[in-house]
Design an enzyme around this catalytic site. Structure first.
Site, mmCIF file in Angstrom:
data_model
loop_
_atom_site.group_PDB
_atom_site.id
_atom_site.type_symbol
_atom_site.label_atom_id
_atom_site.label_comp_id
_atom_site.label_asym_id
_atom_site.label_seq_id
_atom_site.Cartn_x
_atom_site.Cartn_y
_atom_site.Cartn_z
ATOM 1 N N HIS A 57 0.898 -1.219 -0.123
ATOM 2 C CA HIS A 57 -0.087 -0.107 0.011
ATOM 3 C C HIS A 57 0.832 1.172 -0.220
ATOM 4 O O HIS A 57 1.878 1.263 0.813
ATOM 5 C CB HIS A 57 -1.015 -0.131 1.112
ATOM 6 C CG HIS A 57 -1.991 -0.886 0.883
ATOM 7 N ND1 HIS A 57 -2.942 -1.353 1.982
ATOM 8 C CD2 HIS A 57 -2.622 -1.536 -0.266
ATOM 9 C CE1 HIS A 57 -3.799 -2.320 1.383
ATOM 10 N NE2 HIS A 57 -3.939 -2.491 0.248
ATOM 11 N N ASP A 59 0.767 4.142 1.317
ATOM 12 C CA ASP A 59 1.116 4.962 2.367
ATOM 13 C C ASP A 59 2.005 4.258 3.519
ATOM 14 O O ASP A 59 2.582 4.599 4.331
ATOM 15 C CB ASP A 59 -0.304 5.235 3.373
ATOM 16 C CG ASP A 59 -0.895 3.778 4.004
ATOM 17 O OD1 ASP A 59 -0.817 2.882 3.156
ATOM 18 O OD2 ASP A 59 -1.191 3.960 5.007
ATOM 19 N N HIS A 60 2.623 2.912 3.082
ATOM 20 C CA HIS A 60 3.518 2.399 3.456
ATOM 21 C C HIS A 60 4.954 2.305 2.621
ATOM 22 O O HIS A 60 6.166 1.972 2.912
ATOM 23 C CB HIS A 60 3.419 0.784 3.871
ATOM 24 C CG HIS A 60 2.333 1.035 4.842
ATOM 25 N ND1 HIS A 60 2.772 0.397 6.236
ATOM 26 C CD2 HIS A 60 1.145 1.089 5.110
ATOM 27 C CE1 HIS A 60 1.599 0.514 7.032
ATOM 28 N NE2 HIS A 60 0.567 0.900 6.318
ATOM 29 N N ASP A 130 -0.054 -3.699 8.725
ATOM 30 C CA ASP A 130 -1.384 -3.317 8.822
ATOM 31 C C ASP A 130 -2.183 -4.458 9.099
ATOM 32 O O ASP A 130 -3.584 -4.727 8.785
ATOM 33 C CB ASP A 130 -2.060 -2.696 7.429
ATOM 34 C CG ASP A 130 -1.607 -1.417 7.680
ATOM 35 O OD1 ASP A 130 -0.958 -0.664 8.595
ATOM 36 O OD2 ASP A 130 -2.150 -0.539 6.548
#
Length: 256
Positions: A57, A59-60, A130
């Protein structure tokens, strides 16, 4: 001795730095944004030696290419996902030494949130990405409830004192849901009070301890009668297996 430092990013992400202050080096975990990482490295006088990724993802991973390009460091990430700039593809059971910082990590494959998500375990901690949050778990985007249930079970079997470094500051909302799903659990209520105080003071709630997760995280306790009864009331259905209870709890949480 390795120190784990939180670098806040976006609205609720944590980027983690594994720092060896004697050597003045650090590895970074899940850098969704390069700018705050560069600022943290410069402020502490640290040299970046490696990038570690748990899942794909943005955001990572959004800062990976900029950091790898400016520092010329290796990028470790899950073998079954597309990770920008990855130089080392990681699979279940693999062990590796993080360059520069003297930390040895083992790879656990924990699909569910994404299809190829991994966790990194070592030195009494787990970088859980996550998959496992403090008081909760990630949404199931690419996997199945069965996969996520199995992944959480794998993580929950780590020792009591294992420190859980997750990817987001979701603890307050997670524990509010936990108390809704398990209103008679005194441990949940007490943990929620502590977390409310921490957030009022703008303090991080991570890392958490695995023992606390097993005691208060509803997604690790789907086998318990109280959680089953609560999930059955919400779902208006008989839930014969813990994985069915887990799936109902996840749907309940998703719907707010």
């Amino acid at each position: 001795m390795i120190e784990i430092v939180a670098v806040p990013a976006f609205s609720d992400n944590y980027i983690w730095l594994a720092v060896d202050r004697d050597r003045r080096v650090a590895a970074v975990v899940d850098p969704g944004d390069a700018e705050p990482v560069e600022a943290a490295l410069e402020a502490a006088g640290l040299e970046l030696t490696a990038i570690l990724i748990t899942h794909h993802h943005h955001d990572h991973t959004g800062g990976v290419q900029a950091l790898a390009g400016s520092h010329g460091v290796p990028v470790y990430g899950p073998a079954d996902e597309s990770i920008p700039g990855r130089t080392h593809a990681l699979r279940e059971g693999e062990r590796f030494d993080v360059p520069g910082v003297g930390m040895a990590l083992q790879v656990l494959e924990v699909p569910g949130h994404t299809a190829g998500h991994i966790a990194l375990v070592g030195d009494g901690l787990v970088f859980a990405g996550d998959t496992l949050f403090a008081g909760g778990c990630g949404r199931i985007f690419e996997g199945t409830p069965e996969q996520m249930f199995s992944s959480l079970k794998k993580l929950s079997e780590l020792p009591d004192d294992t420190l859980v470094y997750a990817g987001h500051e979701y603890t307050l909302a997670n524990l509010r849901f936990a108390l809704k799903a398990d209103p008679d659990n005194a441990a949940v209520a007490e943990r929620l009070r502590r977390v409310e105080t921490a957030r009022e003071q703008d303090r991080p709630t991570l890392p958490s301890r695995m023992a606390d997760e097993r005691a208060t995280n509803p997604f690790l306790r789907a086998h318990e009668p109280a959680l089953r009864a609560s999930a059955e009331r919400w779902a208006d259905a008989v839930l014969d297996e813990p994985v069915a209870v887990f799936a109902a709890l996840r749907r309940w949480k998703d719907q707010g």
